[in-house]
Design an enzyme around this catalytic site. Structure first.
Site, PDB file in Angstrom:
ATOM      1  N   HIS A   1      80.532  82.206  77.019  1.00  0.00           N
ATOM      2  CA  HIS A   1      81.742  82.739  77.659  1.00  0.00           C
ATOM      3  C   HIS A   1      81.780  82.357  79.130  1.00  0.00           C
ATOM      4  O   HIS A   1      82.517  82.969  79.892  1.00  0.00           O
ATOM      5  CB  HIS A   1      81.765  84.266  77.526  1.00  0.00           C
ATOM      6  CG  HIS A   1      81.937  84.732  76.108  1.00  0.00           C
ATOM      7  ND1 HIS A   1      81.552  85.971  75.664  1.00  0.00           N
ATOM      8  CD2 HIS A   1      82.445  84.100  75.021  1.00  0.00           C
ATOM      9  CE1 HIS A   1      81.824  86.097  74.375  1.00  0.00           C
ATOM     10  NE2 HIS A   1      82.365  84.970  73.958  1.00  0.00           N
TER      11      HIS A   1
ATOM     12  N   LYS B   1      85.952  77.083  72.483  1.00  0.00           N
ATOM     13  CA  LYS B   1      86.609  76.029  71.700  1.00  0.00           C
ATOM     14  C   LYS B   1      85.638  75.443  70.696  1.00  0.00           C
ATOM     15  O   LYS B   1      84.478  75.188  71.011  1.00  0.00           O
ATOM     16  CB  LYS B   1      87.051  74.925  72.675  1.00  0.00           C
ATOM     17  CG  LYS B   1      87.809  73.803  72.040  1.00  0.00           C
ATOM     18  CD  LYS B   1      89.290  73.899  72.376  1.00  0.00           C
ATOM     19  CE  LYS B   1      90.141  73.054  71.481  1.00  0.00           C
ATOM     20  NZ  LYS B   1      90.249  73.556  70.120  1.00  0.00           N
TER      21      LYS B   1
ATOM     22  N   LYS C   1      78.876  69.782  74.921  1.00  0.00           N
ATOM     23  CA  LYS C   1      79.837  68.666  74.848  1.00  0.00           C
ATOM     24  C   LYS C   1      81.005  68.893  75.809  1.00  0.00           C
ATOM     25  O   LYS C   1      81.398  67.997  76.554  1.00  0.00           O
ATOM     26  CB  LYS C   1      80.344  68.532  73.400  1.00  0.00           C
ATOM     27  CG  LYS C   1      81.220  67.327  73.163  1.00  0.00           C
ATOM     28  CD  LYS C   1      81.663  67.211  71.705  1.00  0.00           C
ATOM     29  CE  LYS C   1      80.676  66.490  70.828  1.00  0.00           C
ATOM     30  NZ  LYS C   1      81.241  65.979  69.573  1.00  0.00           N
TER      31      LYS C   1
ATOM     32  N   LYS D   1      82.249  77.779  67.262  1.00  0.00           N
ATOM     33  CA  LYS D   1      82.369  77.100  65.971  1.00  0.00           C
ATOM     34  C   LYS D   1      82.672  78.147  64.914  1.00  0.00           C
ATOM     35  O   LYS D   1      82.249  79.299  65.054  1.00  0.00           O
ATOM     36  CB  LYS D   1      81.047  76.382  65.618  1.00  0.00           C
ATOM     37  CG  LYS D   1      81.241  75.224  64.662  1.00  0.00           C
ATOM     38  CD  LYS D   1      81.719  73.988  65.405  1.00  0.00           C
ATOM     39  CE  LYS D   1      81.998  72.841  64.479  1.00  0.00           C
ATOM     40  NZ  LYS D   1      82.363  71.636  65.239  1.00  0.00           N
TER      41      LYS D   1
ATOM     42  N   SER E   1      92.098  67.561  72.522  1.00  0.00           N
ATOM     43  CA  SER E   1      92.437  68.934  72.118  1.00  0.00           C
ATOM     44  C   SER E   1      92.738  69.784  73.355  1.00  0.00           C
ATOM     45  O   SER E   1      93.641  70.632  73.343  1.00  0.00           O
ATOM     46  CB  SER E   1      91.271  69.577  71.373  1.00  0.00           C
ATOM     47  OG  SER E   1      91.315  69.236  70.014  1.00  0.00           O
TER      48      SER E   1
HETATM   49  P1  NAD Z   1      86.138  60.031  57.946  1.00  0.00           P
HETATM   50  O1  NAD Z   1      85.885  60.789  56.713  1.00  0.00           O
HETATM   51  O2  NAD Z   1      87.551  59.770  58.375  1.00  0.00           O
HETATM   52  O3  NAD Z   1      85.438  58.591  57.901  1.00  0.00           O
HETATM   53  C1  NAD Z   1      84.149  58.361  57.443  1.00  0.00           C
HETATM   54  C2  NAD Z   1      84.123  56.958  56.857  1.00  0.00           C
HETATM   55  O4  NAD Z   1      82.788  56.612  56.534  1.00  0.00           O
HETATM   56  C3  NAD Z   1      84.948  56.824  55.568  1.00  0.00           C
HETATM   57  O5  NAD Z   1      85.768  55.677  55.631  1.00  0.00           O
HETATM   58  C4  NAD Z   1      83.887  56.684  54.491  1.00  0.00           C
HETATM   59  O6  NAD Z   1      84.310  55.932  53.382  1.00  0.00           O
HETATM   60  C5  NAD Z   1      82.790  55.978  55.263  1.00  0.00           C
HETATM   61  N1  NAD Z   1      81.493  56.107  54.618  1.00  0.00           N
HETATM   62  C6  NAD Z   1      81.051  57.092  53.797  1.00  0.00           C
HETATM   63  N2  NAD Z   1      79.804  56.818  53.370  1.00  0.00           N
HETATM   64  C7  NAD Z   1      79.457  55.651  53.920  1.00  0.00           C
HETATM   65  C8  NAD Z   1      78.295  54.845  53.837  1.00  0.00           C
HETATM   66  N3  NAD Z   1      77.250  55.213  53.110  1.00  0.00           N
HETATM   67  N4  NAD Z   1      78.273  53.685  54.529  1.00  0.00           N
HETATM   68  C9  NAD Z   1      79.336  53.300  55.267  1.00  0.00           C
HETATM   69  N5  NAD Z   1      80.468  54.019  55.378  1.00  0.00           N
HETATM   70  C10 NAD Z   1      80.529  55.187  54.714  1.00  0.00           C
HETATM   71  O7  NAD Z   1      85.349  60.822  59.088  1.00  0.00           O
HETATM   72  P2  NAD Z   1      85.521  60.700  60.655  1.00  0.00           P
HETATM   73  O8  NAD Z   1      86.442  61.773  61.130  1.00  0.00           O
HETATM   74  O9  NAD Z   1      85.775  59.285  61.036  1.00  0.00           O
HETATM   75  O10 NAD Z   1      84.069  61.149  61.134  1.00  0.00           O
HETATM   76  C11 NAD Z   1      82.962  60.246  61.101  1.00  0.00           C
HETATM   77  C12 NAD Z   1      81.850  60.828  61.945  1.00  0.00           C
HETATM   78  O11 NAD Z   1      82.318  61.074  63.274  1.00  0.00           O
HETATM   79  C13 NAD Z   1      81.284  62.168  61.477  1.00  0.00           C
HETATM   80  O12 NAD Z   1      79.921  62.213  61.798  1.00  0.00           O
HETATM   81  C14 NAD Z   1      82.035  63.179  62.333  1.00  0.00           C
HETATM   82  O13 NAD Z   1      81.310  64.386  62.481  1.00  0.00           O
HETATM   83  C15 NAD Z   1      82.097  62.422  63.635  1.00  0.00           C
HETATM   84  N6  NAD Z   1      83.146  62.897  64.538  1.00  0.00           N
HETATM   85  C16 NAD Z   1      84.459  62.844  64.194  1.00  0.00           C
HETATM   86  C17 NAD Z   1      85.423  63.260  65.101  1.00  0.00           C
HETATM   87  C18 NAD Z   1      86.889  63.151  64.783  1.00  0.00           C
HETATM   88  O14 NAD Z   1      87.714  63.430  65.685  1.00  0.00           O
HETATM   89  N7  NAD Z   1      87.291  62.733  63.603  1.00  0.00           N
HETATM   90  C19 NAD Z   1      85.051  63.779  66.362  1.00  0.00           C
HETATM   91  C20 NAD Z   1      83.696  63.829  66.688  1.00  0.00           C
HETATM   92  C21 NAD Z   1      82.755  63.380  65.769  1.00  0.00           C
END
Ligand code: NAD
Length: 479
Positions: free
Chosen positions: A73, A79, A103, A115, A371
Site C-alpha cells: 500500500h 494493481k 515491476k 494479484k 494499463s
Molecule cells: P499467448 O498465449 O498469446 O502466446 C504464447 C505463444 O506461445 C502462443 O502462440 C503459443 O502457441 C506459443 N507456444 C506455446 N507453447 C510453445 C512451445 N513449446 N514452443 C514455442 N511456442 C509455444 O501469451 P502471451 O500473452 O504472448 O504471453 C507469453 C508470455 O509473456 C507469458 O509468460 C506471459 O506471462 C508473459 N507476459 C505477457 C504479457 C501480456 O501483456 N500479454 C505481459 C507480461 C508478461
C-alpha cells in the site's frame, strides 16, 4: 503454464514461490541502505483476502475459492491481474502480487502490487457461467472494499481478458451508482468500454524498446562483440502469441533480421531473414510454421533457440532455457519477453558466458505501463489527444507556412503530412511507453554500474527496493 521459473526452482529446493521471491529480494537488499524493519515491511503482503462464494452452475451450487492479495500500500491504488486457473493458491497469488510491486516500481508506475485469482478451469464453464462467477467475485471485492479506482485496480492475466474486465467494470458500476470514476476500477477493457489504444501490442512493443535501448549502449555492445544499434541484428523469437508476435513485428520494422521463429509445432530458421507477415499467413493457411519456403525446418522447437543469432526473445513459456540447454545458447542478448523463461541455473551459465540478460520484471512491463495510461484516461474522462490534436496541427501548419514563405521553398506532400500530424491516442501511448522503457533501462544500468554487477535482474530488484523503501521512509510510520 502458470508456474514460473522462480516457482519451480522454489519447489525443487523446498521453499514456496513466495519464499523464492523473498530470497531474490534478500539478495538484492544487501546492496541497499534500509534498516531491517523497513525491508521486512516492503517484503510483507499488506492485505490478503481469501474468499469462498456459492455460484449456481446448472442445477447444482458450486463453492468457488478465490483470492485477492494487495502486496503493498506504499502507493495506491494497487494493481495486478486476475487469473483463472486450477493452480491458483494463496502462496502463488502472494508471490505474483509481490512481483507486481517491484515491476511497477521499476517502470515508475505509481501503484502498489496486487494479484487476484479464482481457482477454476475456465474451459469447464460456459460464457454465461463464467460471467456469473466473475460478477460474483467482483461483488465480493466491492463488499470488502478491495476494488476501486483509488483502491485496487485489477487487469487480465491467464484465463481472463477484455471480456472479463468489462463484466467487472459493469458489476462495480452497478454496485457503486454515481461513482464517476467507476471505469477506472479495472484495466484491459475493450476500447469501446474505456480501454486505451495501444494496449494489445504494449508488452511486445515494450520488449522492443527495452532491447533497442540496450543495443544503443556502445560500451555494452563492444563487450559482447556486437555493433551498436538494432538495424541488422539477427533475432530469434520463441512464441508467436501476443508478446512474441508484436515483439517480432517491431524488431522487423526496426530493421532487425528475424532469422528464427519457434512455435509449439516446431521452429524455422533462415539466416537471410524471414518475412514475419508471410510466416503468419503461411501458418494460417497450413496450420504450422514448418515448411515455410526458403527456411530450414527445426522439428524440435526448443533447438531453434540454440541457432546462431545476436538477440534471443523467449516470449512463450517459463523455464525454456535451463541447465540442460543454457550452454548451447549462442545469443549475446537474451530479452525475457515471457515471465520466467530462464531458470536460475540458466542465468548463472549465461552470465558466466558474458551474455546480457534483460530481465522480465523490467522488459515485459509494457503491459502494466499502458494499463496505467488506461487508468489515467478513465480518471480524466477524455481520450488522449482529443484536446490538443487539432491545436498541434494548426500550430504546425502556421510554422510550416512561415518557413516556406521565408525560404521560398515548399516541402513535398509526404513531408507536409508528417510535419502537420498532431498526436492521436495511440501516438501518445507509444511515446509514453517508449519514454518509460528508456528511462527505466538507464536506472537499472546505473544500479549495475554503481554496484559493479553484471546481473541486471539483481540490479532491477535493487532499483525497486530503493523506490519502495524511500516511499516508506518519506511517508513515515503511522503511530
Ligand atoms: P499467448 O498465449 O498469446 O502466446 C504464447 C505463444 O506461445 C502462443 O502462440 C503459443 O502457441 C506459443 N507456444 C506455446 N507453447 C510453445 C512451445 N513449446 N514452443 C514455442 N511456442 C509455444 O501469451 P502471451 O500473452 O504472448 O504471453 C507469453 C508470455 O509473456 C507469458 O509468460 C506471459 O506471462 C508473459 N507476459 C505477457 C504479457 C501480456 O501483456 N500479454 C505481459 C507480461 C508478461
Amino acid at each position: 503454464m502458470v508456474e514460473t521459473a522462480t516457482a519451480k526452482a522454489a519447489k525443487a529446493q523446498h521453499y514456496s514461490f513466495f519464499q523464492g521471491v523473498e530470497r531474490n529480494f534478500d539478495k538484492a537488499s544487501t546492496y541497499t541502505r534500509f534498516e531491517k524493519g523497513i525491508l521486512e515491511q516492503i517484503k510483507a503482503c499488506n492485505s490478503i483476502y481469501q474468499m469462498k462464494f456459492p455460484v449456481r452452475i446448472g442445477d447444482k451450487v458450486e463453492v468457488i475459492e478465490a483470492f485477492r492479495v494487495q502486496h503493498s500500500h506504499h502507493k495506491l491504488p494497487c494493481k495486478g491481474g486476475i487469473r483463472y486457473s486450477m493452480d491458483v493458491n494463496q502462496d502463488e497469488v502472494m508471490a505474483l502480487a509481490a512481483l507486481m510491486t517491484y515491476k511497477c516500481a521499476i517502470v515508475n508506475v505509481p501503484f502498489g502490487g496486487a494479484k487476484g485469482g479464482i481457482k477454476i478451469n475456465p474451459k469447464n464453464y460456459t460464457p454465461f457461467e463464467l460471467e456469473k462467477i466473475t460478477r460474483r467475485y467482483a461483488s465480493e471485492l466491492v463488499k470488502k472494499n478491495f476494488i476501486g479506482a483509488g483502491i485496487d485496480v485489477p487487469a487480465p492475466d491467464y484465463g481472463t481478458g477484455a471480456r472479463e474486465m468489462s463484466w467487472i467494470a459493469d458489476t462495480y458500476a452497478s454496485l457503486k451508482p454515481g461513482d464517476v470514476n467507476a471505469l477506472g476500477c479495472v484495466t484491459g477493457k475493450p476500447v469501446s468500454q474505456g480501454g486505451v489504444r495501444g494496449r494489445t501490442e504494449a508488452t511486445g512493443l515494450g520488449v522492443f524498446y527495452g532491447v533497442r535501448e540496450q543495443c544503443n549502449v556502445a560500451d555494452d555492445m563492444k563487450r559482447v562483440g556486437l555493433t551498436p544499434g538494432i538495424a541488422g541484428k539477427r533475432v530469434i523469437v520463441q512464441g508467436l502469441g501476443n508478446v512474441g508476435y508484436h515483439a517480432a513485428k517491431f524488431f522487423y520494422e526496426g530493421g532487425a533480421i528475424i532469422v528464427g521463429l519457434a512455435e509449439y509445432e516446431g521452429g524455422i530458421y533462415d539466416p537471410k531473414g524471414l518475412d514475419l507477415e508471410k510466416v503468419v499467413a503461411h501458418r494460417k493457411a497450413t496450420g504450422s510454421i514448418l515448411g515455410f519456403p526458403g527456411a530450414t525446418d527445426i522439428k524440435n522447437s526448443l533447438e531453434t533457440l540454440e541457432q546462431d543469432c545476436d538477440i534471443l526473445i523467449p516470449a512463450a513459456l517459463e523455464n525454456v532455457i535451463n541447465s540442460s540447454n543454457a550452454d548451447r545458447i549462442k545469443a549475446k542478448i537474451i530479452g525475457e519477453g515471457a515471465n520466467g523463461p530462464l531458470t536460475p541455473e540458466a542465468d548463472e551459465v549465461l552470465l558466466a558466458k558474458g551474455a546480457i540478460i534483460i530481465p522480465d520484471m523490467y522488459l515485459n512491463a509494457g503491459g502494466v505501463t499502458v494499463s496505467y495510461f488506461e487508468w489515467l484516461k478513465n480518471l480524466s474522462h477524455v481520450r488522449f489527444g482529443r484536446m490538443d490534436k487539432r491545436f498541434s496541427e494548426n500550430q504546425n501548419n502556421s510554422i510550416l507556412a512561415t518557413v516556406e514563405s521565408l525560404t521560398g521553398k515548399s516541402v513535398t506532400d509526404i513531408e507536409r503530412r508528417q510535419l502537420l500530424h498532431g498526436p492521436d491516442e495511440v501516438d501518445l501511448v507509444y511515446s509514453g511507453l517508449e519514454d518509460t522503457m528508456i528511462g527505466s533501462f538507464h536506472e537499472i544500468r546505473e544500479a549495475m554500474m554503481q554496484h559493479n554487477l553484471t546481473d541486471m535482474r539483481t540490479a532491477a530488484f535493487i532499483v525497486a527496493i530503493n523506490k519502495v523503501g524511500v516511499a516508506y521512509e518519506e511517508l513515515g510510520i503511522f503511530p
